[in-house]
Design a protein around this motif. Structure first.
Motif, short mmCIF file in Angstrom:
data_model
loop_
_atom_site.label_atom_id
_atom_site.label_comp_id
_atom_site.label_asym_id
_atom_site.label_seq_id
_atom_site.Cartn_x
_atom_site.Cartn_y
_atom_site.Cartn_z
N ILE A 26 0.81 -1.21 0.00
CA ILE A 26 0.00 0.00 0.00
C ILE A 26 0.85 1.27 0.00
CG2 ILE A 26 -1.82 1.25 1.25
CD1 ILE A 26 -2.70 -1.42 -0.03
N TYR A 27 1.97 1.26 0.71
CA TYR A 27 2.76 2.49 0.85
C TYR A 27 4.22 2.37 0.40
CZ TYR A 27 -1.04 3.74 4.03
OH TYR A 27 -2.27 4.00 4.55
N GLY A 28 4.83 1.24 0.66
CA GLY A 28 6.28 1.11 0.60
C GLY A 28 6.94 1.38 -0.73
N PHE A 29 6.40 0.90 -1.81
CA PHE A 29 7.08 1.00 -3.09
C PHE A 29 6.74 2.26 -3.87
CE2 PHE A 29 7.03 -3.66 -2.39
CZ PHE A 29 8.40 -3.85 -2.36
N TYR A 30 5.68 2.95 -3.50
CA TYR A 30 5.23 4.12 -4.25
C TYR A 30 6.07 5.36 -3.96
CZ TYR A 30 0.99 1.76 -5.76
OH TYR A 30 0.10 0.90 -6.34
N TYR A 31 6.19 6.20 -4.96
CA TYR A 31 6.83 7.52 -4.79
C TYR A 31 6.07 8.52 -5.65
CZ TYR A 31 9.08 6.16 -9.18
OH TYR A 31 9.32 5.72 -10.46
N ASP A 32 6.17 9.80 -5.27
CA ASP A 32 5.54 10.86 -6.06
C ASP A 32 6.36 11.08 -7.32
OD1 ASP A 32 3.47 11.37 -4.27
OD2 ASP A 32 4.70 12.75 -3.10
N SER A 55 -2.66 20.43 -23.24
CA SER A 55 -2.58 21.39 -22.14
C SER A 55 -3.21 20.78 -20.89
CB SER A 55 -3.26 22.71 -22.50
OG SER A 55 -4.64 22.51 -22.68
N TYR A 56 -2.57 21.01 -19.75
CA TYR A 56 -3.06 20.45 -18.48
C TYR A 56 -2.55 21.30 -17.32
CZ TYR A 56 1.63 18.53 -18.04
OH TYR A 56 2.99 18.40 -17.95
N SER A 57 -3.18 21.10 -16.18
CA SER A 57 -2.75 21.75 -14.94
C SER A 57 -3.09 20.82 -13.78
CB SER A 57 -3.45 23.10 -14.77
OG SER A 57 -4.86 22.90 -14.69
N ALA A 58 -2.72 21.20 -12.58
CA ALA A 58 -3.01 20.45 -11.35
C ALA A 58 -2.61 18.98 -11.46
CB ALA A 58 -4.48 20.59 -10.98
N PHE A 59 -1.42 18.73 -12.00
CA PHE A 59 -0.94 17.37 -12.21
C PHE A 59 -0.43 16.76 -10.91
CE2 PHE A 59 2.44 14.34 -13.26
CZ PHE A 59 1.77 13.49 -14.12
N GLN A 60 -0.87 15.53 -10.61
CA GLN A 60 -0.38 14.73 -9.48
C GLN A 60 -0.19 13.31 -9.99
OE1 GLN A 60 -3.52 14.70 -6.62
NE2 GLN A 60 -3.03 16.70 -5.80
N ALA A 61 0.91 12.67 -9.59
CA ALA A 61 1.13 11.29 -10.04
C ALA A 61 1.95 10.52 -9.03
CB ALA A 61 1.84 11.28 -11.39
N ILE A 62 1.73 9.20 -9.03
CA ILE A 62 2.52 8.27 -8.24
C ILE A 62 2.97 7.13 -9.14
CG2 ILE A 62 1.46 8.80 -6.01
CD1 ILE A 62 -0.25 6.25 -6.35
N ASP A 63 4.05 6.48 -8.76
CA ASP A 63 4.55 5.35 -9.52
C ASP A 63 5.32 4.46 -8.55
OD1 ASP A 63 5.07 3.69 -11.64
OD2 ASP A 63 6.37 5.07 -12.72
N ALA A 64 5.71 3.30 -9.03
CA ALA A 64 6.52 2.37 -8.25
C ALA A 64 7.40 1.59 -9.22
CB ALA A 64 5.64 1.41 -7.45
N ASP A 65 8.63 1.35 -8.83
CA ASP A 65 9.55 0.59 -9.68
C ASP A 65 9.28 -0.90 -9.63
OD1 ASP A 65 10.87 2.92 -10.45
OD2 ASP A 65 12.24 2.81 -8.74
N SER A 66 8.43 -1.35 -8.70
CA SER A 66 8.18 -2.77 -8.53
C SER A 66 7.27 -3.36 -9.60
CB SER A 66 7.58 -3.03 -7.15
OG SER A 66 6.35 -2.34 -7.01
N SER A 67 6.55 -2.51 -10.35
CA SER A 67 5.65 -2.99 -11.39
C SER A 67 5.41 -1.88 -12.40
CB SER A 67 4.31 -3.42 -10.78
OG SER A 67 3.38 -3.72 -11.80
N PRO A 68 5.37 -2.20 -13.71
CA PRO A 68 5.13 -1.16 -14.71
C PRO A 68 3.68 -0.68 -14.75
CG PRO A 68 5.34 -3.28 -15.77
CD PRO A 68 5.66 -3.50 -14.32
N ILE A 69 2.76 -1.37 -14.06
CA ILE A 69 1.36 -0.94 -14.11
C ILE A 69 0.90 -0.24 -12.84
CG2 ILE A 69 0.68 -2.63 -15.86
CD1 ILE A 69 -0.54 -4.31 -13.60
N ARG A 70 1.81 0.25 -12.03
CA ARG A 70 1.44 0.95 -10.80
C ARG A 70 1.31 2.46 -10.98
NH1 ARG A 70 3.58 -1.58 -5.24
NH2 ARG A 70 2.40 -3.49 -5.42
#
Length: 174
Positions: A26-32, A55-70
């Motif tokens: 839930i928390y460990g592998f994710y990063y902003d 064009s876009y604004s208010a961008f937020q994203a998370i990812d994890a190196d443990s899986s390409p679909i996170r």
């Protein structure tokens, strides 16, 4: 007495292991994801080889190196859904993947409902962003946008053990 001590040790070990697995999932592998203006939200246009930014604004994203679909992202755009539909590649039957509960802006159930009702439309953001994984971008009528990664046909074949055909790119070597 020794049996009770061993039972307590086993129970404590199981509880620590269970909490550890929960935390890592839930928390460990994710990063902003650090925003790269003009590069975060891109869509494939009809007949193009590479995606183009919107064009876009208010961008937020998370990812994890443990899986390409996170990968999960949220944004807002001033483009209308009609403008995007004109030139960009639509994706049919897109199913958003759930995000961790703490990533508040991405509600996969609400996005899926919006896609089914026609309130939102899914588009191809990038083909083979990782081997066998496409980036999907969904935009609502209200200008809210959501991004996630999904296995494409080559990815599904590669991960279920089916023989990969000639239409798939070569799988990168580790």
């Amino acid at each position: 007495m020794t049996g009770k001590v061993l039972a307590i040790i086993v129970l404590i070990s199981a509880a620590v292991a269970g909490f550890g697995m929960y935390y890592l999932q839930i928390y460990g592998f994710y990063y902003d994801v650090e925003s790269k203006p003009g590069q975060d939200v891109m869509l494939m246009t009809e007949g193009a080889e590479a995606p183009t930014p919107i064009s876009y604004s208010a961008f937020q994203a998370i990812d994890a190196d443990s899986s390409p679909i996170r990968y999960r992202a949220c944004f807002e755009t001033d483009l209308t859904l009609a403008q995007i539909k004109e030139t960009h590649v639509a994706v049919e039957n897109a199913e958003p993947l759930t995000a961790p509960g703490w990533f508040d802006c991405f509600d996969a159930v609400a996005v899926a409902d919006a896609l089914k009702s026609g309130e939102a439309k899914a588009f191809l953001g990038a083909k083979n962003i990782h081997f066998g994984v496409d980036r999907i971008v969904a935009v609502t009528n209200g200008g809210k946008g959501y991004v996630w990664h999904a296995l494409n046909n080559c990815g599904e074949k590669a991960y279920d053990g089916t023989v990969i055909g000639e239409e798939c790119p070569d799988r990168p070597q580790n």
